[in-house]
Design a protein around this motif. Structure first.
Motif, mmCIF file in Angstrom:
data_model
loop_
_atom_site.group_PDB
_atom_site.id
_atom_site.type_symbol
_atom_site.label_atom_id
_atom_site.label_comp_id
_atom_site.label_asym_id
_atom_site.label_seq_id
_atom_site.Cartn_x
_atom_site.Cartn_y
_atom_site.Cartn_z
ATOM 1 N N LEU A 100 0.828 -1.206 0.000
ATOM 2 C CA LEU A 100 0.000 0.000 0.000
ATOM 3 C C LEU A 100 0.862 1.256 0.000
ATOM 4 O O LEU A 100 0.393 2.343 -0.345
ATOM 5 C CB LEU A 100 -0.927 0.002 1.219
ATOM 6 C CG LEU A 100 -1.936 -1.152 1.298
ATOM 7 C CD1 LEU A 100 -2.751 -1.057 2.581
ATOM 8 C CD2 LEU A 100 -2.853 -1.164 0.087
ATOM 9 N N THR A 101 2.113 1.096 0.429
ATOM 10 C CA THR A 101 3.125 2.156 0.350
ATOM 11 C C THR A 101 4.392 1.499 -0.187
ATOM 12 O O THR A 101 4.426 0.288 -0.410
ATOM 13 C CB THR A 101 3.423 2.754 1.739
ATOM 14 O OG1 THR A 101 4.043 1.739 2.559
ATOM 15 C CG2 THR A 101 2.156 3.240 2.425
ATOM 16 N N ASP A 102 5.438 2.271 -0.386
ATOM 17 C CA ASP A 102 6.730 1.655 -0.674
ATOM 18 C C ASP A 102 7.146 0.819 0.536
ATOM 19 O O ASP A 102 6.956 1.232 1.686
ATOM 20 C CB ASP A 102 7.787 2.722 -0.956
ATOM 21 C CG ASP A 102 7.567 3.417 -2.299
ATOM 22 O OD1 ASP A 102 6.743 2.928 -3.100
ATOM 23 O OD2 ASP A 102 8.221 4.446 -2.542
ATOM 24 N N ILE A 103 7.709 -0.358 0.264
ATOM 25 C CA ILE A 103 8.042 -1.311 1.318
ATOM 26 C C ILE A 103 9.528 -1.656 1.258
ATOM 27 O O ILE A 103 10.067 -1.919 0.183
ATOM 28 C CB ILE A 103 7.230 -2.621 1.155
ATOM 29 C CG1 ILE A 103 5.732 -2.333 1.127
ATOM 30 C CG2 ILE A 103 7.571 -3.609 2.268
ATOM 31 C CD1 ILE A 103 5.177 -1.818 2.410
ATOM 32 N N ILE A 104 10.164 -1.671 2.416
ATOM 33 C CA ILE A 104 11.543 -2.148 2.521
ATOM 34 C C ILE A 104 11.524 -3.439 3.329
ATOM 35 O O ILE A 104 10.940 -3.493 4.416
ATOM 36 C CB ILE A 104 12.458 -1.110 3.195
ATOM 37 C CG1 ILE A 104 12.507 0.178 2.364
ATOM 38 C CG2 ILE A 104 13.873 -1.676 3.370
ATOM 39 C CD1 ILE A 104 13.296 1.297 3.020
ATOM 40 N N THR A 105 12.140 -4.491 2.793
ATOM 41 C CA THR A 105 12.134 -5.791 3.458
ATOM 42 C C THR A 105 13.527 -6.410 3.455
ATOM 43 O O THR A 105 14.411 -6.004 2.701
ATOM 44 C CB THR A 105 11.182 -6.780 2.748
ATOM 45 O OG1 THR A 105 11.747 -7.155 1.474
ATOM 46 C CG2 THR A 105 9.811 -6.177 2.531
ATOM 47 N N TRP A 106 13.675 -7.431 4.309
ATOM 48 C CA TRP A 106 14.795 -8.363 4.218
ATOM 49 C C TRP A 106 14.229 -9.678 3.708
ATOM 50 O O TRP A 106 13.236 -10.181 4.236
ATOM 51 C CB TRP A 106 15.466 -8.564 5.574
ATOM 52 C CG TRP A 106 16.289 -7.399 6.031
ATOM 53 C CD1 TRP A 106 16.016 -6.549 7.056
ATOM 54 C CD2 TRP A 106 17.534 -6.961 5.468
ATOM 55 N NE1 TRP A 106 16.996 -5.596 7.170
ATOM 56 C CE2 TRP A 106 17.951 -5.824 6.205
ATOM 57 C CE3 TRP A 106 18.332 -7.405 4.417
ATOM 58 C CZ2 TRP A 106 19.125 -5.131 5.932
ATOM 59 C CZ3 TRP A 106 19.514 -6.714 4.137
ATOM 60 C CH2 TRP A 106 19.896 -5.605 4.890
ATOM 61 N N ARG A 107 14.854 -10.225 2.673
ATOM 62 C CA ARG A 107 14.346 -11.441 2.042
ATOM 63 C C ARG A 107 15.247 -12.635 2.357
ATOM 64 O O ARG A 107 16.469 -12.538 2.314
ATOM 65 C CB ARG A 107 14.261 -11.250 0.522
ATOM 66 C CG ARG A 107 13.609 -12.417 -0.194
ATOM 67 C CD ARG A 107 13.412 -12.129 -1.663
ATOM 68 N NE ARG A 107 14.641 -12.336 -2.429
ATOM 69 C CZ ARG A 107 14.686 -12.371 -3.763
ATOM 70 N NH1 ARG A 107 13.576 -12.175 -4.462
ATOM 71 N NH2 ARG A 107 15.828 -12.559 -4.388
ATOM 72 N N PHE A 108 14.597 -13.770 2.664
ATOM 73 C CA PHE A 108 15.308 -15.012 2.957
ATOM 74 C C PHE A 108 14.662 -16.159 2.186
ATOM 75 O O PHE A 108 13.443 -16.181 1.985
ATOM 76 C CB PHE A 108 15.242 -15.350 4.453
ATOM 77 C CG PHE A 108 15.919 -14.366 5.358
ATOM 78 C CD1 PHE A 108 17.225 -14.564 5.769
ATOM 79 C CD2 PHE A 108 15.234 -13.241 5.808
ATOM 80 C CE1 PHE A 108 17.848 -13.660 6.617
ATOM 81 C CE2 PHE A 108 15.849 -12.333 6.657
ATOM 82 C CZ PHE A 108 17.161 -12.541 7.062
ATOM 83 N N SER A 109 15.473 -17.128 1.802
ATOM 84 C CA SER A 109 14.968 -18.348 1.185
ATOM 85 C C SER A 109 14.236 -19.185 2.234
ATOM 86 O O SER A 109 14.759 -19.421 3.330
ATOM 87 C CB SER A 109 16.132 -19.153 0.598
ATOM 88 O OG SER A 109 15.789 -20.507 0.446
#
Length: 225
Positions: A100-109
């Motif tokens: 719904l807004t810009d999103i910052i994430t950490w991605r993991f397998s």
């Protein structure tokens, strides 16, 4: 951690929170796994309903809507996790998640996360604590649905404002992404009824008159209860 501490609710919530899980997964000193910073733009899909996804995402900032069959059934934001529900069997996603807004994430397998959790003696407790939180949120919404619509709307806007918005001495200010269209969809309410309730709240001083944003007058919220 002692055996008895595992039965302490406060200890469980602190030691096995999503924040602590992110810290454990990011730790490169023991069973290191890949970590990637991933940014999603507003309206971008992060997960798609009925599709298998290979990653989980820890939200660091921003707000997402969780959708099922074109109905929004939850909002998630900072410190929430996307994709953890289906991690055990890497099953198709039960819902879609849209920024719904810009999103910052950490991605993991997912595969690497499961390997690291199984390597850890306490890995299963992170899964347990997360599912416990999910169930609590579902119960909270089911309880809300037993209230009459006027109270549903006011309780929902108050919660969303306190969770994702700004609050000062006199007002709770919701982010502009929480439009009448989105809130009425979330509550399963018609737009006409939503408009009627909003006008009623405005006339009673509960809402400030602002066509682009929900602003709640804290002094009058308790009166309406």
């Amino acid at each position: 951690m002692s055996y008895m501490e595992l039965f302490d609710k406060d200890v469980m919530e602190e030691e096995f929170s999503s924040t602590e899980l992110l810290h454990v997964l990011s730790d490169k000193t023991s069973f290191p796994i890949d970590t990637e910073r991933k940014v999603f733009r507003k309206k971008e899909q992060i997960a798609i309903e009925n599709e298998v996804h290979d990653y989980i995402y820890f939200i660091q900032s921003g707000i997402c809507g969780v959708w099922k069959n074109e109905h929004i059934n939850n909002f998630i934001g900072e410190n929430d996790i996307i994709g953890f529900n289906e991690i055990l069997g890497n099953e198709p996603s039960f819902t879609s998640v849209i920024a719904l807004t810009d999103i910052i994430t950490w991605r993991f397998s997912k595969e690497q996360v499961m390997s690291k959790l199984m390597y850890s003696q306490e890995g299963a407790f992170y899964l347990y604590q997360y599912m416990k939180l999910v169930n609590a949120n579902l119960l909270q919404k089911q309880t809300l649905q037993t209230e009459e619509t006027k109270k549903q709307l006011l309780l929902t806007l108050t919660y969303l404002g306190q969770q994702y918005g700004e609050e000062n001495q006199h007002h709770i200010i919701l982010p502009k992404i929480f439009t009448k269209k989105i809130i009425s969809n979330y509550l399963g309410m018609t737009r006409q009824h939503m408009t009627y309730l909003c006008k009623d709240f405005e006339s009673n001083g509960i809402f400030e008159t602002d066509t682009n944003q929900f602003i709640l007058n804290k002094d009058n919220i308790t009166i309406s209860y």
